[in-house]
Design a protein around this motif. Structure first.
Motif, PDB file in Angstrom:
ATOM      1  N   LYS A  62       0.852  -1.180   0.000  1.00 33.56           N
ATOM      2  CA  LYS A  62       0.000   0.000   0.000  1.00 33.56           C
ATOM      3  C   LYS A  62       0.885   1.227   0.000  1.00 33.56           C
ATOM      4  O   LYS A  62       1.668   1.425   0.937  1.00 33.56           O
ATOM      5  CB  LYS A  62      -0.917  -0.016   1.219  1.00 33.56           C
ATOM      6  N   VAL A  63       0.777   2.022  -1.070  1.00 33.33           N
ATOM      7  CA  VAL A  63       1.618   3.206  -1.226  1.00 33.33           C
ATOM      8  C   VAL A  63       0.736   4.439  -1.311  1.00 33.33           C
ATOM      9  O   VAL A  63      -0.123   4.543  -2.185  1.00 33.33           O
ATOM     10  CB  VAL A  63       2.509   3.102  -2.482  1.00 33.33           C
ATOM     11  N   LEU A  64       0.973   5.372  -0.386  1.00 30.31           N
ATOM     12  CA  LEU A  64       0.275   6.647  -0.352  1.00 30.31           C
ATOM     13  C   LEU A  64       1.230   7.696  -0.903  1.00 30.31           C
ATOM     14  O   LEU A  64       2.245   7.997  -0.279  1.00 30.31           O
ATOM     15  CB  LEU A  64      -0.129   6.986   1.091  1.00 30.31           C
TER      16      LEU A  64
ATOM     17  N   MET B 288      -1.553   6.649  -9.993  1.00 29.16           N
ATOM     18  CA  MET B 288      -2.682   5.752  -9.743  1.00 29.16           C
ATOM     19  C   MET B 288      -2.665   4.568 -10.708  1.00 29.16           C
ATOM     20  O   MET B 288      -2.943   3.436 -10.324  1.00 29.16           O
ATOM     21  CB  MET B 288      -4.013   6.518  -9.835  1.00 29.16           C
ATOM     22  N   LYS B 289      -2.315   4.823 -11.958  1.00 25.45           N
ATOM     23  CA  LYS B 289      -2.246   3.749 -12.951  1.00 25.45           C
ATOM     24  C   LYS B 289      -1.139   2.751 -12.596  1.00 25.45           C
ATOM     25  O   LYS B 289      -1.277   1.553 -12.826  1.00 25.45           O
ATOM     26  CB  LYS B 289      -1.983   4.338 -14.343  1.00 25.45           C
ATOM     27  N   THR B 290      -0.051   3.251 -12.020  1.00 26.30           N
ATOM     28  CA  THR B 290       1.064   2.399 -11.642  1.00 26.30           C
ATOM     29  C   THR B 290       0.741   1.556 -10.414  1.00 26.30           C
ATOM     30  O   THR B 290       1.349   0.519 -10.195  1.00 26.30           O
ATOM     31  CB  THR B 290       2.331   3.247 -11.399  1.00 26.30           C
ATOM     32  N   GLY B 291      -0.232   2.001  -9.616  1.00 30.81           N
ATOM     33  CA  GLY B 291      -0.631   1.187  -8.477  1.00 30.81           C
ATOM     34  C   GLY B 291      -0.717   1.906  -7.147  1.00 30.81           C
ATOM     35  O   GLY B 291      -0.882   1.260  -6.113  1.00 30.81           O
ATOM     36  N   ALA B 292      -0.617   3.240  -7.150  1.00 29.44           N
ATOM     37  CA  ALA B 292      -0.737   3.974  -5.887  1.00 29.44           C
ATOM     38  C   ALA B 292      -2.086   3.691  -5.253  1.00 29.44           C
ATOM     39  O   ALA B 292      -3.101   3.607  -5.929  1.00 29.44           O
ATOM     40  CB  ALA B 292      -0.578   5.477  -6.126  1.00 29.44           C
TER      41      ALA B 292
END
Length: 117
Positions: free
Chosen positions: A75-77, A92-96
């Motif tokens: 989980k990355v903020l 966000m597309k990368t996975g944030a």
């Protein structure tokens, strides 16, 4: 209580996040660039990473990508002054997991962490 890894190239910002979050969460580590963030993630296995985008050696989106390749449940903020729509979408597309734009308030960060838990 979450275990947090704070990643930002500015010592002031790392200290500010530690002060904001340290009462309610465990700050298990800090990193000052993307390369160090990936190493610390593997070593510490935090619940959540707060990640700046613009850093030396490896920018935050690339570091986040490497962390997610290592652990798809990470989980990355993203906590960054780069509030441009394109960077938000790329993160966000990368996975944030979420994105908070600097300057931020304590409540914004705590709310974001609560959502991720």
């Amino acid at each position: 209580m979450a275990r947090l890894l704070i990643v930002d190239d500015a010592a002031f910002t790392r200290r500010m996040l530690t002060d904001m979050l340290g009462e309610q969460h465990e700050i298990c580590g800090e990193a000052c660039n993307g390369l160090e963030a990936v190493e610390k993630y593997k070593e510490l296995k935090p619940d959540i990473v707060t990640m700046d985008i613009t850093m030396p050696h490896m920018h935050g989106i690339e570091a986040m990508s490497e962390i997610l390749n290592y652990d798809q449940d990470a989980k990355v903020l993203i906590c960054s002054a780069v509030g441009h729509r394109q960077k938000v979408l790329e993160a966000m597309k990368t996975g944030a997991s979420d994105f908070v734009v600097k300057p931020f308030q304590k409540e914004q960060i705590l709310d974001a962490i609560t959502r991720l838990l």
